[in-house]
Motif scaffolding. Structure first.
Motif, PDB file in Angstrom:
ATOM      1  N   LEU A 170       0.976  -1.223   0.165  1.00  0.00           N
ATOM      2  CA  LEU A 170      -0.462   0.212   0.140  1.00  0.00           C
ATOM      3  C   LEU A 170       1.151   1.578   0.025  1.00  0.00           C
ATOM      4  N   HIS A 174       1.369   5.130  -2.119  1.00  0.00           N
ATOM      5  CA  HIS A 174       1.350   6.466  -1.814  1.00  0.00           C
ATOM      6  C   HIS A 174       1.954   6.299  -0.316  1.00  0.00           C
ATOM      7  N   PRO A 177      -1.598   6.325   1.501  1.00  0.00           N
ATOM      8  CA  PRO A 177      -3.054   5.777   0.599  1.00  0.00           C
ATOM      9  C   PRO A 177      -4.517   6.220   1.161  1.00  0.00           C
ATOM     10  N   TRP A 181      -6.747   8.060  -0.956  1.00  0.00           N
ATOM     11  CA  TRP A 181      -8.378   6.929  -0.907  1.00  0.00           C
ATOM     12  C   TRP A 181      -9.331   8.332  -0.664  1.00  0.00           C
ATOM     13  N   ALA A 188      -4.064   7.878  -7.488  1.00  0.00           N
ATOM     14  CA  ALA A 188      -3.302   6.772  -6.077  1.00  0.00           C
ATOM     15  C   ALA A 188      -4.957   5.822  -5.903  1.00  0.00           C
ATOM     16  N   LEU A 192      -4.297   1.777  -5.714  1.00  0.00           N
ATOM     17  CA  LEU A 192      -4.717   0.836  -4.812  1.00  0.00           C
ATOM     18  C   LEU A 192      -5.338  -0.278  -5.437  1.00  0.00           C
TER      19      LEU A 192
END
Length: 213
Positions: A170, A174, A177, A181, A188, A192
């Motif tokens: 993960l 980023h 992350p 998100w 990103a 993912l």
């Protein structure tokens, strides 16, 4: 976007596809082996009926022969009954031996099928576990492929990655992350989602940075 067919039996990635193929072949071979083993066990147990049959026949011959002889001797005046008693005792022993032989035959006949089924089912149970695991994978891939065709689905795939994939995979996307998100970072989020697809053995489509359509 379009990730291709939504129904897959094997993964896109070569390594996982090979493992699945080998697993399927192994499961098929194990199923055949389990059935054959059950048949062998059934045949071997049934073969144990033969000694019981021989024992029954031997006991029956002894019983019938001595019983007949005793009946003939009983006709001798004065000593017939005395001569018959020991013969009848031995004849009874022969009858007992015949009964033991019959009991052994019945036992082997009763055990043959259950033992064969037990041996076969033990192997087939392992096959069933593999089949269930493969079915779950197929269902998960079908669902992931459907989700990958919409923006909301991509976000859901990314969320699943956040909750199930390793921290290293993960943070390679980023440094933070979860925040990316939550703030709707398109690149990103797409990466993912790709992490989640690759975990299933699927090739990640080239849709990073673009809205799903």
């Amino acid at each position: 976007m379009n990730t291709g067919p939504t129904w897959k039996l094997y993964a896109d990635t070569p390594g996982r596809r090979l493992a699945q193929l080998l697993g399927d072949l192994l499961a098929l071979g194990l199923a055949v082996l389990a059935i054959r083993a059950g048949q062998v066990v059934h045949r071997r147990v049934r073969e144990l009926v033969a000694p019981g049959r021989e024992l029954e026949e031997a006991g029956t011959r002894v019983h019938d022969s001595l019983a007949t002889t005793g009946a003939e001797l009983s006709g001798i005046p004065g000593v017939g009954d005395a001569l018959r008693q020991p013969l009848d005792a031995v004849a009874a022993t022969g009858g007992s031996i015949a009964s033991i032989g019959r009991a052994q035959q019945n036992l082997m006949n009763e055990l043959a099928t259950p033992l064969a089924l037990l041996v076969a089912l033990a192997g087939l149970l392992l096959v069933a576990c593999w089949v269930v695991a493969r079915a779950r994978w197929v269902r998960a891939v079908r669902e992931a492929c459907r989700m990958a065709t919409s923006q909301a689905g991509v976000r859901l795939l990314a969320l699943r990655a956040l909750t199930s994939r390793s921290v290293d995979s993960l943070t390679a996307v980023h440094p933070d992350p979860a925040t990316a998100w939550r703030e709707g970072d398109a690149d990103a989020t797409a990466e993912l989602a790709e992490v989640q697809l690759r975990a299933l053995g699927l090739r990640a489509p080239s849709w990073r940075g673009r809205d799903a359509t």
